[in-house]
Design an enzyme around this catalytic site. Structure first.
Site, mmCIF file in Angstrom:
data_model
loop_
_atom_site.group_PDB
_atom_site.id
_atom_site.type_symbol
_atom_site.label_atom_id
_atom_site.label_comp_id
_atom_site.label_asym_id
_atom_site.label_seq_id
_atom_site.Cartn_x
_atom_site.Cartn_y
_atom_site.Cartn_z
ATOM 1 N N HIS A 243 -36.002 75.939 73.347
ATOM 2 C CA HIS A 243 -35.228 76.412 72.250
ATOM 3 C C HIS A 243 -36.324 77.658 71.681
ATOM 4 C CE1 HIS A 243 -32.480 73.276 72.555
ATOM 5 N NE2 HIS A 243 -33.508 72.350 72.229
ATOM 6 N N ASP B 14 -23.018 82.056 44.429
ATOM 7 C CA ASP B 14 -22.184 82.944 43.724
ATOM 8 C C ASP B 14 -21.527 82.043 42.540
ATOM 9 O OD1 ASP B 14 -20.386 81.532 44.907
ATOM 10 O OD2 ASP B 14 -19.125 83.250 45.765
ATOM 11 N N HIS C 7 -32.260 72.575 67.155
ATOM 12 C CA HIS C 7 -32.046 73.785 68.314
ATOM 13 C C HIS C 7 -32.557 75.151 67.951
ATOM 14 C CE1 HIS C 7 -29.896 71.026 71.501
ATOM 15 N NE2 HIS C 7 -31.024 70.363 70.968
ATOM 16 N N CYS D 165 -21.572 79.592 48.663
ATOM 17 C CA CYS D 165 -20.441 80.322 48.118
ATOM 18 C C CYS D 165 -19.258 79.441 48.093
ATOM 19 C CB CYS D 165 -20.592 81.625 48.463
ATOM 20 S SG CYS D 165 -19.977 81.681 50.262
#
Ligand code: PRP
Ligand code: URA
Length: 401
Positions: A170, A43, A135, A102
């Site tokens: 994972h 942004d 992970h 942002c």
């Protein structure tokens, strides 16, 4: 990912000088994969940080950087617009990774994580960034320009880009998230392999029960097959890309959206696939229609080809092969091979009833092809018919029994 700890053999004289310079740079800077396509957006608050990171990535040798904006820090913009653009590029595999910036990075991560297939990690330090790769296989990194110094942001980005996913336990955990995404949005799931999506929508299930019934008339069977095909394609086309256009209404000129580029081709497998065509054309009237003639030899159960006519621009279209029954998978697999041999690239199979044997055959022969079905039945009988199934779909559609 050629430069992440794998041994690679290149003939040095074949490597362009720019690439060679980047390789040397990367070897001395902890590696990375500069073939990776990176989408980046910010942004207004993080616009200067975005510029910093883009020039850092270019210096490192990353060649494909898709900067989706914003393009100035003097005009405010809304972070969800940027987050969803980057998220979409990653979810649709038009980018390998995404970076979103942002003020704090929080808004970007909330918005990007709404996109199925996006796993956005909001990171303030190098260790979290590394762990989010090892992970969680994060594919989007969000950072806050008001929280981090530009130097720390660069360190986090480098660590995140050069860390691999560890897999193992994972992967099992991530599949639980992917399964949930598939449940809430069957057609928008990210997957390395072709997926099988079974439509559990109540309207589809209700209609499938009626066509299974041996007492259903030919007329009703035909109507319901069209309706089921239409409902399925409504969901399958959820992710077709759009472009912004301008439309003049009687009151004002306004931004609107239209389907991007060449659209769908549908390819029914004769005969029974024909029964699905009109239900789809009602929704997508501009789809082109190819035809493949195949029948299953009753003795050998092997597909026999007798006709193939496809749109000339088949290679530029999303292709849906239609056949209500996926039994041994021989016919579907042969139909997919025919389409691919004529240039078809993005192929999916739409059937109403699938048997596990057919699903395995198609995924085995064509790992890139998604299968969409309204029901996955139990097994095949000794004659290769799906049990419980609905009998011979062609005969029931055309009243030829
Ligand atoms: C049916 C069906 C599929 C095929 C499925 O067609 O419409 O094309 O069988 O069987 P498979 O997965 O074992 O290959 P059929 O051969 O009966 O031809 P028809 O549509 O002309 O009746
Ligand atoms: N073809 C059909 O029409 N039905 C089956 O059950 C199997 C192949």
């Amino acid at each position: 990912m050629p430069f992440n700890g794998q041994v690679l053999l290149y003939r040095m004289e074949n490597i362009p000088p720019v690439l060679l310079a980047s390789m040397v740079f990367m070897i001395f800077n902890g590696g990375g994969d500069f073939y990776m396509k990176i989408a980046i957006g910010s942004d207004h608050a993080a616009f200067p940080l975005k510029n910093n990171l883009v020039s850092h990535l270019r210096k490192k040798g990353y060649e494909e950087i898709l900067d989706v904006g914003t393009d100035t820090d003097s005009l405010p913009c809304d972070y969800p617009d940027i987050a969803l653009k980057v998220g979409e590029l990653v979810a649709q595999r038009k980018a390998d990774r995404g970076v979103l910036l942002c003020g704090t990075g929080v808004g970007m991560s909330i918005a990007a994580n709404k996109m199925p297939g996006v796993y956005a990690a909001h990171c303030h330090d190098v260790e979290t960034a590394r762990m989010s790769r090892r992970h969680n296989n994060s594919n989007v990194l969000t950072m806050g320009a008001r929280i981090l110094s530009p130097e720390t942001a660069v360190e986090i980005l480098d660590a995140w880009l050069s860390t691999e996913f560890e897999g193992d336990r994972h992967s099992r955990r991530l599949s639980k998230i992917a399964d949930f995404e598939q449940k809430i949005c069957p057609s928008c799931c990210l997957s390395d392999k072709g997926k099988t999506v079974i439509f559990d929508h109540p309207l589809v299930q209700h209609k499938v029960s009626i066509i299974r019934d041996k007492n259903t008339s030919v007329k009703e069977f035909r109507e319901l097959v069209q309706e089921i095909a239409g409902l399925m394609v409504y969901e399958i086309t959820r992710n077709l890309p759009l472009v912004k256009i301008q439309v003049e209404t009687p009151l004002a000129l306004t931004d609107a959206y239209a389907l991007e580029g060449k659209k769908l081709a549908i390819v029914p497998v004769l005969r029974a696939g024909l029964g699905m065509v009109d239900g789809i054309l009602q929704l997508v009237p501009n789809a082109k229609v190819g035809h493949i003639g195949l029948y299953r030899d009753p003795e050998t159960l092997m597909p026999v080809e007798y006709y193939c006519k496809l749109p000339g621009d088949i290679s530029e279209r999303d292709i849906l092969i239609l056949d209500p029954m996926l039994a041994t998978g021989g016919s579907a697999s042969a139909a997919i091979s025919l389409v691919k041999a004529r240039g078809g690239k993005k192929v999916s199979l739409v059937c109403i009833i699938a048997a596990p044997e057919g699903v395995s055959k198609v995924h085995g022969d064509h790992p890139d092809v998604d299968i969409f079905a309204a029901a996955l039945d139990s097994h095949l009988n000794d004659h290769g018919y799906i049990v419980p199934g609905l009998g011979d779909a062609g005969d029931r559609l055309f009243g030829t029994k």
